[in-house]
Design a protein around this motif. Structure first.
Motif: not given
Length: 396
Positions: A166-185
């Motif tokens: 196998t040879v990678p075509w494209q890669s990505g990261i599984t992490g955390i997304a959040y709304d900084r303005r609405r969350l406030g931190r």
């Protein structure tokens, strides 16, 4: 060379539906069908590449660069044909890993041609093909750019040590997304998802293969060598957070709608999606937690009995030339498996394009790279049990 940004990655990734394994597919991937395995000596067929300069390539929709005014034109493919003489029948037929597996598995298990010389599926599905002996080993003598430029972080996953098949075509990261303005931190750890003020405002990915690794990392687990006990501990935790209302729901890529609307403040997410969301809302952040995050790939493979193996190997190597990888990265906005493409983008002379070279979600910096890992995949023996338990919690 023209380098252009695109917004297609969000749409492409939205099509991904990792359904887990069950029924016929789950049984076939296991050891219960001895006739499904193909021994190394039975995988190759006559290679017509020397006299027939063409190949058929199956990929996901919207996963390659296209012309600004004519989306049927693919500049990097056209340039490849001009240089090598190889004509590519590029087919956007993969919308789901399991669905595509079901489409071509009858031919492969019966030692027949699939009609495709090159395919792209997610690495957890690549693992299934490799174990079944349904893909051919690539000749690295024909792939000097892969040898030189493949990102070391991606070079030796547990299912394919040394990336022989196998040879990678494209890669990505599984992490955390959040709304900084609405969350406030800021959010910095996986455990931040379980804060009291996020109750009912958190989503996790529904796909087993997409969800489990990040949650294990939150427990301090080395995901390159996780165990069944690690898995069941995660599911116990998720079950409890479902029960107390902390988790709003489980999603496919529709988590992006919830995040944009504010119905959700934090969620498990893919880096490529967040790049696109940030174009309209810079308050949406993506974090690789302090405990780490999963680095995944969709990878190229040459199936058994492919008629144009040498042509396929040359095409794969062409996309590992830094200049070509840079042009592709500027369009799809995923983690580029060719770190050397960063310098090409930086020297492009275009402000927007050069900015991509500094985006850590396309070219992770050293600090982020130290927190990324490629998870050990779920084996065939584990899959049926694990999928049954996970799907019960998720409600699938």
């Amino acid at each position: 060379m023209r380098l252009t940004r695109t917004t297609s990655a969000l749409t492409r990734r939205t099509l991904l539906r990792a359904l887990g394994a069950g029924g016929v597919l789950g049984g076939l991937a296991g050891c219960g069908v001895p006739g499904a395995y193909v021994a190394p000596g039975d995988r190759a067929g006559p290679d017509l590449s020397a006299d027939d300069k063409r190949l058929t390539w199956a990929n996901w929709p919207l996963y390659i660069d296209t012309d600004d005014t004519d989306t049927t034109r693919r500049p990097t493919l056209e340039a490849c044909r001009g240089r090598t003489g190889i004509s590519v029948d590029y087919v956007e037929e993969i919308n789901d890993n399991d669905e595509f597996f079901g489409k071509i598995s009858p031919a492969l298990m019966n030692h027949q041609q699939t009609g495709r010389d090159l395919i792209v599926v997610s690495d957890w599905m690549c693992a299934r093909f490799v174990r079944l002996g349904w893909v051919q080993e690539m000749d690295r003598a024909r792939q000097p750019h892969v040898t030189k430029y493949l990102d070391p972080l991606l070079s030796s996953p547990a299912f394919d040590p040394g990336r022989r098949f196998t040879v990678p075509w494209q890669s990505g990261i599984t992490g955390i997304a959040y709304d900084r303005r609405r969350l406030g931190r800021e959010l910095r750890q996986v455990s931040d998802l379980w804060a009291r003020d996020l109750k009912g405002r958190v989503t996790l990915l529904s796909g087993l293969d997409e969800a489990f690794a990040l949650l294990m990392q939150g427990n301090g687990v080395d995901i390159t060598a996780w165990t069944a006990d690690d898995f069941h501990r995660v599911v116990d935790q998720v079950e409890a957070y479902v029960g107390n209302g902390q988790i709003r729901r489980f999603t496919g890529n529709d988590y992006t709608k919830d995040l944009v609307s504010g119905d959700v403040l934090a969620c498990q997410a893919y880096s490529g999606d967040v790049i696109q969301l940030q174009a309209d809302n810079p308050d949406i952040r993506f974090v690789v937690p302090e405990e780490g995050a999963e680095l995944w790939s969709d990878s190229l493979m040459i199936p058994d009995r492919a008629r144009h193996k040498t042509n396929a190997e040359r095409l794969v190597d062409y996309y590992y030339e830094p200049e070509v990888a840079a042009e592709l990265a500027a369009w799809v906005n995923y983690v580029c498996p060719v770190p050397a493409a960063r310098d090409v983008l930086a020297a492009s002379g275009d402000e927007d394009t050069a900015a991509l070279a500094e985006n850590p979600l396309i070219f992770p910096d050293d600090g982020m790279r130290g927190r990324l890992a490629v998870a050990r995949d779920i084996t065939a023996r584990e899959r049926v049990e694990f999928a049954r338990r996970w799907n019960k919690v998720v409600g699938l």
